[in-house]
Design a protein around this motif. Structure first.
Motif, PDB file in Angstrom:
ATOM      1  N   SER A  52       0.759  -1.317   0.100  1.00 24.49           N
ATOM      2  CA  SER A  52      -0.012  -0.019   0.039  1.00 24.49           C
ATOM      3  C   SER A  52       0.911   1.300   0.105  1.00 24.49           C
ATOM      4  N   PHE A  53       1.867   1.462   0.709  1.00 22.11           N
ATOM      5  CA  PHE A  53       2.851   2.281   0.821  1.00 22.11           C
ATOM      6  C   PHE A  53       3.779   2.209  -0.416  1.00 22.11           C
ATOM      7  N   THR A  54       4.374   1.220  -0.801  1.00 25.06           N
ATOM      8  CA  THR A  54       5.352   1.070  -2.181  1.00 25.06           C
ATOM      9  C   THR A  54       4.781   1.684  -3.005  1.00 25.06           C
ATOM     10  N   LYS A  55       3.351   1.162  -3.732  1.00 25.91           N
ATOM     11  CA  LYS A  55       2.636   1.611  -4.816  1.00 25.91           C
ATOM     12  C   LYS A  55       2.259   3.059  -4.753  1.00 25.91           C
ATOM     13  N   ARG A  56       2.653   3.842  -3.507  1.00 26.02           N
ATOM     14  CA  ARG A  56       2.261   5.046  -3.725  1.00 26.02           C
ATOM     15  C   ARG A  56       3.603   5.839  -3.858  1.00 26.02           C
ATOM     16  N   GLY A  57       4.751   5.241  -3.984  1.00 27.57           N
ATOM     17  CA  GLY A  57       6.185   5.793  -4.217  1.00 27.57           C
ATOM     18  C   GLY A  57       6.911   6.193  -2.820  1.00 27.57           C
ATOM     19  N   TYR A  58       6.400   5.386  -1.434  1.00 28.21           N
ATOM     20  CA  TYR A  58       7.056   5.419  -0.092  1.00 28.21           C
ATOM     21  C   TYR A  58       8.303   4.566  -0.314  1.00 28.21           C
ATOM     22  N   SER A  59       9.464   5.106   0.341  1.00 29.49           N
ATOM     23  CA  SER A  59      10.374   4.070   0.544  1.00 29.49           C
ATOM     24  C   SER A  59      10.085   3.587   1.631  1.00 29.49           C
ATOM     25  N   LEU A 199      -8.880  -5.637   2.915  1.00 30.12           N
ATOM     26  CA  LEU A 199      -7.877  -4.932   3.416  1.00 30.12           C
ATOM     27  C   LEU A 199      -7.351  -3.701   2.690  1.00 30.12           C
ATOM     28  N   ALA A 200      -6.623  -4.215   1.609  1.00 28.93           N
ATOM     29  CA  ALA A 200      -5.802  -3.316   0.856  1.00 28.93           C
ATOM     30  C   ALA A 200      -6.755  -2.138   0.321  1.00 28.93           C
ATOM     31  N   ASP A 205      -7.985   3.303   0.198  1.00 23.99           N
ATOM     32  CA  ASP A 205      -8.866   4.437   0.243  1.00 23.99           C
ATOM     33  C   ASP A 205      -8.545   5.395   1.325  1.00 23.99           C
ATOM     34  N   TYR A 206      -8.194   4.824   2.581  1.00 24.00           N
ATOM     35  CA  TYR A 206      -7.698   5.999   3.590  1.00 24.00           C
ATOM     36  C   TYR A 206      -6.449   6.631   3.255  1.00 24.00           C
ATOM     37  N   LEU A 211      -3.485  11.559   2.529  1.00 29.03           N
ATOM     38  CA  LEU A 211      -2.415  11.926   1.886  1.00 29.03           C
ATOM     39  C   LEU A 211      -2.735  12.910   0.738  1.00 29.03           C
ATOM     40  N   GLY A 212      -3.847  12.562   0.083  1.00 28.89           N
ATOM     41  CA  GLY A 212      -4.063  13.357  -1.295  1.00 28.89           C
ATOM     42  C   GLY A 212      -3.295  12.934  -2.409  1.00 28.89           C
ATOM     43  N   ASN A 213      -2.542  11.700  -2.055  1.00 24.95           N
ATOM     44  CA  ASN A 213      -1.801  11.280  -3.114  1.00 24.95           C
ATOM     45  C   ASN A 213      -0.637  12.234  -3.621  1.00 24.95           C
ATOM     46  N   PRO A 214       0.251  12.857  -2.565  1.00 20.98           N
ATOM     47  CA  PRO A 214       1.203  13.596  -2.792  1.00 20.98           C
ATOM     48  C   PRO A 214       2.287  13.229  -3.866  1.00 20.98           C
ATOM     49  N   ILE A 215       2.500  11.728  -4.046  1.00 14.79           N
ATOM     50  CA  ILE A 215       3.568  11.392  -5.131  1.00 14.79           C
ATOM     51  C   ILE A 215       2.761  10.333  -6.215  1.00 14.79           C
ATOM     52  N   ASN A 216       3.020  10.368  -7.204  1.00 12.45           N
ATOM     53  CA  ASN A 216       2.505   9.654  -8.335  1.00 12.45           C
ATOM     54  C   ASN A 216       2.570   8.304  -7.786  1.00 12.45           C
ATOM     55  N   PRO A 217       1.833   7.531  -7.978  1.00 14.02           N
ATOM     56  CA  PRO A 217       1.888   6.026  -7.710  1.00 14.02           C
ATOM     57  C   PRO A 217       2.648   5.362  -8.556  1.00 14.02           C
TER      58      PRO A 217
END
Length: 223
Positions: A52-59, A199-200, A205-206, A211-217
């Motif tokens: 959920s975090f990696t696909k939003r661009g998170y390390s 769950l995903a 959705d949350y 976060l308003g999707n601050p980084i392109n997934p």
């Protein structure tokens, strides 16, 4: 997904890490269920949060607590595991010194540890707690809870009664400026057997709203 070895307080900690593709990506740390009840970083719910975090661009980092897998040391009733989590967060921040956001996710026992780390590390901006064991561990340290976040569990949880989680959510929700998004997944047990996709959906959705999707997934990683 690169394997990493982290210097923990009781020796080496084994982890898996995906580095965000964008410069100065935000970071997330994911904590697994109870080490003495087959909890590992490869738990399917842990991996669901990781994705959920990696696909939003998170390390994003997940790791094994002391005594699990190839992590050194032995189980320490929560105190040592909290120290492990702090060391893992230190490692994550060392490799991402300019991260604009820091989130923590935890599953069951990992949710309890994650919430304790939240109290000790003001740089953590938000949390996702899955199946928090509110009837088994003391969450009274959340006074006040420093950050808003998501608490999600299944209505068929065989280990944690829904009333215990609801009581925790109510307590946190009454605190000033704290917003707890409480979601219940129908048909899901404590570890979301055959319900990780549901769950995903809830976690994604949350995060989209929070976060308003601050980084392109980016594309979800494969294990």
């Amino acid at each position: 997904m690169p394997e990493v070895l982290i210097n923990g307080p009781a020796g080496r900690l084994e982890g898996r890490y995906t580095h965000g593709k964008q410069p100065n990506a935000p970071v997330a740390l994911i904590l697994h269920p109870h080490p003495q009840h087959n909890g590992t970083m490869n738990n399917k719910v842990v991996f669901t949060l990781f994705q959920s975090f990696t696909k939003r661009g998170y390390s994003t980092l997940r790791f094994n607590f002391r005594g699990v897998g190839r992590s050194q040391g032995t189980y320490d009733k929560g105190e040592g595991e909290l120290a492990d989590a702090a060391a893992a967060l230190d490692w994550l921040q060392t490799y991402n010194p300019n991260a604009p956001l820091c989130w923590i996710g935890g599953v069951s026992f990992g949710a309890w540890i994650g919430m304790q780390l939240l109290m000790r590390r003001p740089e953590i901006d938000g949390f996702v707690s899955v199946s928090p064991p509110a009837n088994l561990f003391d969450f009274s340290f959340l006074a006040p809870c420093p950050s808003s976040g998501l608490i999600v569990h299944g209505d068929k949880d065989e280990l944690v009664p829904q009333a215990a989680v609801t009581k925790l959510v109510t307590k946190l929700s009454h605190q000033k400026d704290i917003r707890i998004d409480h979601r219940v997944v129908p048909g899901a047990n404590h570890f979301f057997l055959n319900r990780t996709d549901d769950l995903a959906i809830q976690v994604d959705d949350y995060l989209e709203k929070a976060l308003g999707n601050p980084i392109n997934p980016v594309a979800a990683v494969a294990d």
